[in-house]
Design a protein around this motif. Structure first.
Motif, mmCIF file in Angstrom:
data_model
loop_
_atom_site.group_PDB
_atom_site.id
_atom_site.type_symbol
_atom_site.label_atom_id
_atom_site.label_comp_id
_atom_site.label_asym_id
_atom_site.label_seq_id
_atom_site.Cartn_x
_atom_site.Cartn_y
_atom_site.Cartn_z
ATOM 1 N N PHE A 225 -2.173 -3.770 4.057
ATOM 2 C CA PHE A 225 -1.972 -5.095 4.670
ATOM 3 C C PHE A 225 -0.546 -5.317 5.158
ATOM 4 N N GLN A 226 0.196 -4.210 5.341
ATOM 5 C CA GLN A 226 1.547 -4.343 5.878
ATOM 6 C C GLN A 226 1.449 -4.375 7.406
ATOM 7 N N VAL A 227 2.187 -5.314 7.995
ATOM 8 C CA VAL A 227 2.112 -5.485 9.448
ATOM 9 C C VAL A 227 2.833 -4.328 10.142
ATOM 10 N N LEU A 228 2.201 -3.837 11.233
ATOM 11 C CA LEU A 228 2.774 -2.721 12.000
ATOM 12 C C LEU A 228 3.424 -3.247 13.273
ATOM 13 N N ASN A 229 4.472 -2.533 13.705
ATOM 14 C CA ASN A 229 5.107 -2.908 14.973
ATOM 15 C C ASN A 229 4.478 -2.116 16.124
ATOM 16 N N GLU A 230 4.986 -2.282 17.347
ATOM 17 C CA GLU A 230 4.379 -1.627 18.519
ATOM 18 C C GLU A 230 4.235 -0.121 18.361
ATOM 19 N N PRO A 231 5.296 0.602 17.871
ATOM 20 C CA PRO A 231 5.108 2.054 17.698
ATOM 21 C C PRO A 231 4.225 2.408 16.494
ATOM 22 N N GLY A 232 3.761 1.409 15.729
ATOM 23 C CA GLY A 232 2.866 1.698 14.602
ATOM 24 C C GLY A 232 3.589 1.896 13.278
ATOM 25 N N GLN A 233 4.871 1.455 13.208
ATOM 26 C CA GLN A 233 5.586 1.577 11.929
ATOM 27 C C GLN A 233 5.504 0.264 11.151
ATOM 28 N N VAL A 234 5.571 0.418 9.808
ATOM 29 C CA VAL A 234 5.508 -0.760 8.940
ATOM 30 C C VAL A 234 6.740 -1.640 9.139
ATOM 31 N N ILE A 235 6.516 -2.964 9.230
ATOM 32 C CA ILE A 235 7.638 -3.914 9.226
ATOM 33 C C ILE A 235 7.854 -4.302 7.757
ATOM 34 N N PRO A 236 8.953 -3.863 7.137
ATOM 35 C CA PRO A 236 9.105 -4.071 5.696
ATOM 36 C C PRO A 236 9.025 -5.552 5.308
ATOM 37 N N GLY A 237 8.258 -5.836 4.270
ATOM 38 C CA GLY A 237 8.189 -7.189 3.710
ATOM 39 C C GLY A 237 7.231 -8.127 4.432
ATOM 40 N N LEU A 238 6.559 -7.659 5.482
ATOM 41 C CA LEU A 238 5.653 -8.554 6.213
ATOM 42 C C LEU A 238 4.191 -8.120 6.005
ATOM 43 N N PHE A 239 3.394 -9.038 5.460
ATOM 44 C CA PHE A 239 1.987 -8.753 5.152
ATOM 45 C C PHE A 239 1.092 -9.742 5.895
ATOM 46 N N SER A 240 -0.121 -9.314 6.158
ATOM 47 C CA SER A 240 -1.062 -10.225 6.817
ATOM 48 C C SER A 240 -2.472 -9.942 6.315
ATOM 49 N N ALA A 241 -3.265 -11.006 6.193
ATOM 50 C CA ALA A 241 -4.632 -10.843 5.669
ATOM 51 C C ALA A 241 -5.539 -11.869 6.325
ATOM 52 N N GLY A 242 -6.823 -11.795 5.972
ATOM 53 C CA GLY A 242 -7.791 -12.767 6.488
ATOM 54 C C GLY A 242 -7.896 -12.691 8.001
ATOM 55 N N ARG A 243 -8.176 -13.811 8.622
ATOM 56 C CA ARG A 243 -8.389 -13.843 10.061
ATOM 57 C C ARG A 243 -7.113 -13.564 10.835
#
Ligand SMILES: Cc1cc2nc3c(=O)[nH]c(=O)nc-3n(C[C@H](O)[C@H](O)[C@H](O)COP(=O)(O)OP(=O)(O)OC[C@H]3O[C@@H](n4cnc5c(N)ncnc54)[C@H](O)[C@@H]3O)c2cc1C
Length: 277
Positions: A225-243
């Motif tokens: 559930f870690q958010v990815l940036n445009e190149p597909g790398q993890v953005i540290p500390g940012l999570f997203s879930a649900g809709r």
């Protein structure tokens, strides 16, 4: 907010076709007013498992009549749909949801007579349902939400209370009844046409509106559930879930809510672990 810090958005143009739904009642339901905490939610869960089915059904019926969607069976059995100008605008048996979305203010009104209302007063013909849990019939709407259902000895009387153009509604229904007599809808080609809208008292329900209920766009995430940036790398500390987390497309009753609860809990646990002690 996620995209502003570089999160990659996916499926932003994907959504489920509109549904026809009555707008939610303004008044909150009593159980929406209950206070919310982990302890209380566990108490409600334990308490509700002890309640008899009839109580659960009554609660669910209250949700249906104040938050519900008219069943397609209403059109199949002879009801018609007019817009807020009082005009029919589509073959009600062919994707009326999409056609309603193209009408002024996305608003429509469902019209039927007392013969139809009698049929929709008991199983198997219902106005709305939470499938397998509860069914709401015409008399349930008359009791719970009189602001969206109007009954009158004449059609004009029924329409005048909730429709902005009652005279046009009357003319539209007269024209529809003539189609029923001739067994041919020269406006939209609907077939079958049902029995017509002829037996008083008459009913007008609405406004019903075209809502896009389900969208699938959101932030791209990995399996933690870690958010990815445009190149597909993890953005540290940012999570997203649900809709809010795009990418997972599910159809079927309950999957949206189940995913919100499950992914939210999992994401929360993983996020908590990532915080230094
Ligand atoms: C009409 C309709 C009918 C549906 N029917 C069903 C169904 O029968 N079964 C099913 O499983 N799913 C159904 N769904 C889908 C289901 O409701 C969603 O999938 C689910 O609620 C998503 O939960 P969520 O917690 O991810 O997001 P949400 O429930 O949307 O919660 C997000 C919350 O964040 C808040 N918020 C937004 N921005 C901010 C901000 N900047 N700061 C603070 N708070 C913010 C919002 O106010 C909201 O309370 C339906 C949806 C709709 C619209």
């Amino acid at each position: 907010m996620g995209s502003e810090v570089g999160g990659r958005l996916v499926n932003m143009t994907v959504f489920k076709r509109p549904d026809i739904r009555f707008p939610p009642a303004k008044k909150k339901l009593w159980h929406e007013l209950l206070p919310n905490s982990r302890f209380l939610v566990n108490m409600y869960a334990a308490g509700s498992s002890l309640l008899p089915d009839s109580v659960i059904t009554t609660i669910a019926k209250g949700i249906l009549t104040t938050r519900g969607a008219p069943d397609f069976g209403m059109f199949r059995e002879g009801a018609i749909l007019v817009n807020n100008r009082g005009e029919r605008f589509t073959d009600e048996l062919k994707n009326p949801h999409q056609a309603l979305a193209e009408q002024p203010e996305y608003q429509g009104y469902i019209i039927f007579d007392s013969k139809f209302a009698k049929k929709f007063s008991s199983w198997p013909c219902f106005v709305s349902t939470a499938a397998g849990v509860a069914y709401a019939y015409v008399q349930d709407y008359e009791r719970d939400t009189p602001d969206i259902i109007s009954k009158g000895q004449t059609l004009r009387e029924a329409a005048a209370r909730i429709h902005p153009q009652p005279d046009t509604v009357v003319r539209t229904v007269e024209r529809y009844n003539s189609f029923v007599e001739k067994q041919g809808d020269t406006d939209f080609g609907r077939s079958p046409l049902g029995d017509g809208i002829v037996t008083p008292p008459f009913y007008v329900m609405g406004p019903a509106m075209a809502y896009i209920g389900i969208t699938w766009g959101g932030l791209d995430v990995d399996s933690n559930f870690q958010v990815l940036n445009e190149p597909g790398q993890v953005i540290p500390g940012l999570f997203s879930a649900g809709r809010n987390a795009g990418g997972l497309m599910m159809m079927g009753h309950g999957l949206g809510l189940a995913w919100a609860l499950t992914s939210g809990r999992l994401a929360g646990k993983i996020a908590a672990r990532s915080v230094p002690a």
